[in-house]
Design an enzyme around this catalytic site. Structure first.
Site, short mmCIF file in Angstrom:
data_model
loop_
_atom_site.label_atom_id
_atom_site.label_comp_id
_atom_site.label_asym_id
_atom_site.label_seq_id
_atom_site.Cartn_x
_atom_site.Cartn_y
_atom_site.Cartn_z
N THR A 152 0.79 -1.23 0.00
CA THR A 152 0.00 0.00 0.00
C THR A 152 0.83 1.28 0.00
O THR A 152 1.94 1.31 0.54
CB THR A 152 -0.91 0.03 1.25
OG1 THR A 152 -1.45 1.35 1.41
CG2 THR A 152 -0.15 -0.30 2.52
N GLU A 176 0.22 3.60 1.86
CA GLU A 176 0.35 4.04 3.26
C GLU A 176 1.75 3.76 3.82
O GLU A 176 2.08 4.22 4.91
CB GLU A 176 -0.69 3.33 4.14
CG GLU A 176 -2.00 4.09 4.32
CD GLU A 176 -1.87 5.30 5.24
OE1 GLU A 176 -2.45 6.35 4.90
OE2 GLU A 176 -1.21 5.21 6.31
N TYR A 188 -1.17 0.42 10.85
CA TYR A 188 -1.49 -0.29 9.60
C TYR A 188 -0.32 -0.22 8.62
O TYR A 188 0.11 -1.23 8.06
CB TYR A 188 -2.75 0.34 8.98
CG TYR A 188 -3.01 -0.07 7.55
CD1 TYR A 188 -3.58 -1.31 7.25
CD2 TYR A 188 -2.69 0.77 6.48
CE1 TYR A 188 -3.83 -1.68 5.93
CE2 TYR A 188 -2.92 0.40 5.17
CZ TYR A 188 -3.49 -0.82 4.90
OH TYR A 188 -3.73 -1.20 3.59
N LYS A 192 1.95 -3.27 7.20
CA LYS A 192 2.02 -3.52 5.76
C LYS A 192 3.47 -3.52 5.27
O LYS A 192 3.82 -4.23 4.33
CB LYS A 192 1.22 -2.46 4.99
CG LYS A 192 -0.27 -2.74 4.94
CD LYS A 192 -0.59 -3.87 3.97
CE LYS A 192 -2.09 -4.14 3.90
NZ LYS A 192 -2.42 -5.29 3.04
P1 NAP Z 1 -11.35 -4.65 2.73
O1 NAP Z 1 -12.57 -4.30 1.96
O2 NAP Z 1 -11.19 -4.17 4.13
O3 NAP Z 1 -11.21 -6.25 2.73
C1 NAP Z 1 -10.33 -6.93 3.57
C2 NAP Z 1 -10.91 -8.30 3.88
O4 NAP Z 1 -9.98 -9.01 4.72
C3 NAP Z 1 -12.24 -8.28 4.63
O5 NAP Z 1 -13.21 -8.97 3.89
C4 NAP Z 1 -11.92 -8.99 5.94
O6 NAP Z 1 -12.91 -9.86 6.39
C5 NAP Z 1 -10.72 -9.83 5.57
N1 NAP Z 1 -9.97 -10.19 6.78
C6 NAP Z 1 -9.58 -9.37 7.78
N2 NAP Z 1 -8.95 -10.07 8.73
C7 NAP Z 1 -8.94 -11.36 8.33
C8 NAP Z 1 -8.43 -12.56 8.89
N3 NAP Z 1 -7.82 -12.57 10.07
N4 NAP Z 1 -8.60 -13.72 8.21
C9 NAP Z 1 -9.24 -13.71 7.03
N5 NAP Z 1 -9.76 -12.61 6.44
C10 NAP Z 1 -9.60 -11.45 7.10
O7 NAP Z 1 -10.04 -4.18 1.93
P2 NAP Z 1 -9.88 -3.83 0.37
O8 NAP Z 1 -10.11 -2.38 0.18
O9 NAP Z 1 -10.61 -4.85 -0.43
O10 NAP Z 1 -8.31 -4.04 0.21
C11 NAP Z 1 -7.76 -5.33 -0.09
C12 NAP Z 1 -6.31 -5.35 0.39
O11 NAP Z 1 -5.56 -4.35 -0.28
C13 NAP Z 1 -6.12 -5.08 1.88
O12 NAP Z 1 -5.03 -5.87 2.32
C14 NAP Z 1 -5.75 -3.60 1.93
O13 NAP Z 1 -5.00 -3.34 3.09
C15 NAP Z 1 -4.95 -3.47 0.66
N6 NAP Z 1 -4.98 -2.14 0.03
C16 NAP Z 1 -6.16 -1.54 -0.24
C17 NAP Z 1 -6.18 -0.31 -0.88
C18 NAP Z 1 -7.47 0.39 -1.19
O14 NAP Z 1 -7.43 1.59 -1.49
N7 NAP Z 1 -8.60 -0.29 -1.18
C19 NAP Z 1 -4.95 0.30 -1.25
C20 NAP Z 1 -3.77 -0.37 -0.98
C21 NAP Z 1 -3.79 -1.61 -0.35
P3 NAP Z 1 -14.14 -9.40 7.32
O15 NAP Z 1 -15.14 -8.94 6.32
O16 NAP Z 1 -14.51 -10.66 8.03
O17 NAP Z 1 -13.64 -8.31 8.21
N1 GDD Z 2 -12.21 7.05 6.97
C1 GDD Z 2 -12.35 8.39 7.11
N2 GDD Z 2 -13.49 8.88 7.69
N3 GDD Z 2 -11.38 9.20 6.66
C2 GDD Z 2 -11.56 10.54 6.78
C3 GDD Z 2 -12.70 11.09 7.35
C4 GDD Z 2 -13.72 10.22 7.85
O1 GDD Z 2 -14.74 10.63 8.37
N4 GDD Z 2 -12.60 12.44 7.30
C5 GDD Z 2 -11.44 12.71 6.70
N5 GDD Z 2 -10.79 11.56 6.39
C6 GDD Z 2 -9.47 11.49 5.75
C7 GDD Z 2 -8.48 10.57 6.49
O2 GDD Z 2 -7.92 11.26 7.61
C8 GDD Z 2 -7.48 10.33 5.35
O3 GDD Z 2 -6.58 11.40 5.25
C9 GDD Z 2 -8.35 10.31 4.09
O4 GDD Z 2 -9.61 10.87 4.48
C10 GDD Z 2 -8.61 8.93 3.51
O5 GDD Z 2 -9.07 8.07 4.53
P1 GDD Z 2 -9.63 6.61 4.21
O6 GDD Z 2 -10.68 6.67 3.18
O7 GDD Z 2 -9.95 5.96 5.50
O8 GDD Z 2 -8.39 5.90 3.47
P2 GDD Z 2 -6.84 5.85 3.83
O9 GDD Z 2 -6.12 6.68 2.80
O10 GDD Z 2 -6.58 6.15 5.24
O11 GDD Z 2 -6.52 4.31 3.60
C11 GDD Z 2 -7.02 3.61 2.45
O12 GDD Z 2 -6.05 3.70 1.42
C12 GDD Z 2 -4.80 3.05 1.68
C13 GDD Z 2 -3.88 3.26 0.47
O13 GDD Z 2 -3.29 4.52 0.55
C14 GDD Z 2 -7.29 2.17 2.86
O14 GDD Z 2 -7.96 1.51 1.80
C15 GDD Z 2 -6.02 1.42 3.16
O15 GDD Z 2 -6.31 0.04 3.35
C16 GDD Z 2 -5.08 1.57 1.95
O16 GDD Z 2 -3.87 0.88 2.17
#
Ligand code: NAP
Ligand code: GDD
Length: 348
Positions: A129, A131, A157, A161
């Site tokens: 990620t 992050e 987190y 990661k």
């Molecule tokens: P997500 O919607 O939060 O999905 C993560 C899944 O992991 C959930 O379904 C959760 O299950 C499962 N999980 C958590 N703990 C577990 C455990 N102990 N054993 C088995 N399953 C478990 O995340 P996403 O947005 O699809 O992202 C997929 C991956 O990419 C994550 O690793 C995230 O950190 C990474 N990532 C995401 C982004 C982004 O912007 N979306 C960017 C960079 C990296 P439950 O439903 O049971 O909680």
């Molecule tokens: N969640 C959330 N809720 N974020 C908020 C809010 C709120 O009410 N208000 C402002 N934010 C700001 C957070 O402080 C952050 O700066 C930004 O919105 C994005 O927050 P999130 O949508 O929670 O995503 P993230 O950037 O912290 O993390 C996501 O992206 C990562 C990749 O850069 C997640 O998907 C991570 O799993 C992923 O790795």
């Protein structure tokens, strides 16, 4: 013969997009869910209904024996490790569990592949990620972060990661595994969990428009994110595992926008123009036409440490993988607001 894929975190946002993509490409798709009683697991019946082709495996990323058993039985060609505690804000509240799942869970999955004797045949994708990068004070991303940029994670987190990222590289270098790390910048869409800021906004905007909610409460409006569409990003994950060599790849759009811009554009999709008044925690987002307050700041959503800006440089993915995102920023906001307007209107 059809290839077999094993997806951890299949019930999450990316898991859903990826399972669909791999099924369309002719894969046999196994998806891992955590929990115990299959029939009473809400995600189990939801997944069965929406994606009946996914073969569900009940196992936890914390449980090495269950993972090894799954690898021995399935012998997948490709493993996509998407499971994690993925909410940055939540990771401050539960840092130990985050380290165990998001960090050590990656090691469990890699070891399971090795214990099953599949380290020379199974290809592994780790969901790394953006992050892991630090933001302005630590690592200036004028041109965007590349695969070579310095890491400085700012949350439990991000730290967990980074362990997952390095142990993936270590297994590549130590055992010759095809272990690849996708360093993905934020990607969103209609499957995004409502606890993440874009979906929180699109959902609230739809509900406010339909008279079902009064106000949207947010934290930091000024942090910047490089937001793409999740459907585009899972195509990049798959491409990474089709290469001749494993490696690290950034997937990003090369554009960055504030939370404030997302809010403004989302409301604009429903014909509402937002103007801002006040400062810091007293700042308000006002409907220009009616004078009604629609957005407030709630410090509960601030984080102890914040990544102020994320901007990625996807040049390597574009040149080596031939990957390019299709959906741009306005397209993403529109897609999400339209989806939530339809969803919320349908719910009555
Ligand atoms: P997500 O919607 O939060 O999905 C993560 C899944 O992991 C959930 O379904 C959760 O299950 C499962 N999980 C958590 N703990 C577990 C455990 N102990 N054993 C088995 N399953 C478990 O995340 P996403 O947005 O699809 O992202 C997929 C991956 O990419 C994550 O690793 C995230 O950190 C990474 N990532 C995401 C982004 C982004 O912007 N979306 C960017 C960079 C990296 P439950 O439903 O049971 O909680
Ligand atoms: N969640 C959330 N809720 N974020 C908020 C809010 C709120 O009410 N208000 C402002 N934010 C700001 C957070 O402080 C952050 O700066 C930004 O919105 C994005 O927050 P999130 O949508 O929670 O995503 P993230 O950037 O912290 O993390 C996501 O992206 C990562 C990749 O850069 C997640 O998907 C991570 O799993 C992923 O790795």
């Amino acid at each position: 013969m059809a290839k077999t894929a094993f997806i951890t975190g299949v019930a999450g946002q990316d898991g859903g997009h990826l399972a669909k993509l791999l099924h369309e490409k002719g894969y046999v798709v196994y998806g891992m869910l955590r929990g115990q009683l299959e029939a009473s697991h809400p995600r189990y019946s939801q997944l069965k209904q929406e994606m009946p082709y996914v073969k569900i495996v009940m196992a936890d990323l914390l449980d090495l024996s269950a993972l090894a058993r799954a690898m021995q039985e399935i012998k997948p060609d490709e493993v996509y490790n998407l499971a994690a505690i993925s909410h940055v804000g939540y990771s401050f509240r539960d840092p130990v569990l985050t380290a165990d799942i998001t960090g050590k869970g990656v090691l469990n999955m890699l070891e399971a592949i090795r214990l099953a004797g599949l380290e020379k045949t199974t290809r592994f994708y780790q969901a790394s990620t953006s992050e892991m990068f630090g933001g302005l004070d630590y690592n200036r991303p004028e041109e965007g972060y590349t695969e070579e940029a310095r890491f400085h994670p700012r949350s439990p987190y991000g730290v967990a990661k980074l362990y997952g990222h390095w142990i993936t590289k270590n297994y590549r270098e130590s055992y010759g595994m095809f272990a690849t790390s996708g360093i993905l910048f934020n990607h969103e869409g209609e499957r995004r969990g409502p606890e993440f800021v874009t979906r929180k906004i699109s959902k609230a905007v739809a509900r406010i428009k339909l008279g079902k909610q009064d106000v949207l409460e947010l934290g930091n409006l000024d942090s910047k994110r490089d937001w793409g569409y999740a459907g585009d990003y899972v195509e990049g994950m798959w491409r990474m595992l089709q290469q001749d060599e494993p490696g690290d790849f950034v997937l990003a759009t090369g554009e960055t926008h504030t939370i404030r811009e997302f809010v403004e554009l989302a409301f604009k999709e429903t014909g509402i123009e937002i103007t801002w008044q006040g400062k810091d925690v007293d700042e308000l987002g006002i409907d220009k036409a009616t004078g009604k307050t629609l957005v407030k700041i709630n410090p509960e959503f601030f984080r102890p440490a914040e990544v102020d800006i994320l901007l990625g440089d996807p040049t390597k993915a574009e040149t080596v993988l031939g990957w390019k995102r299709e959906v741009d920023f306005p397209g993403l906001v529109k897609l999400m607001v339209e989806y939530d307007l339809g969803f919320e209107a349908g719910r009555g």
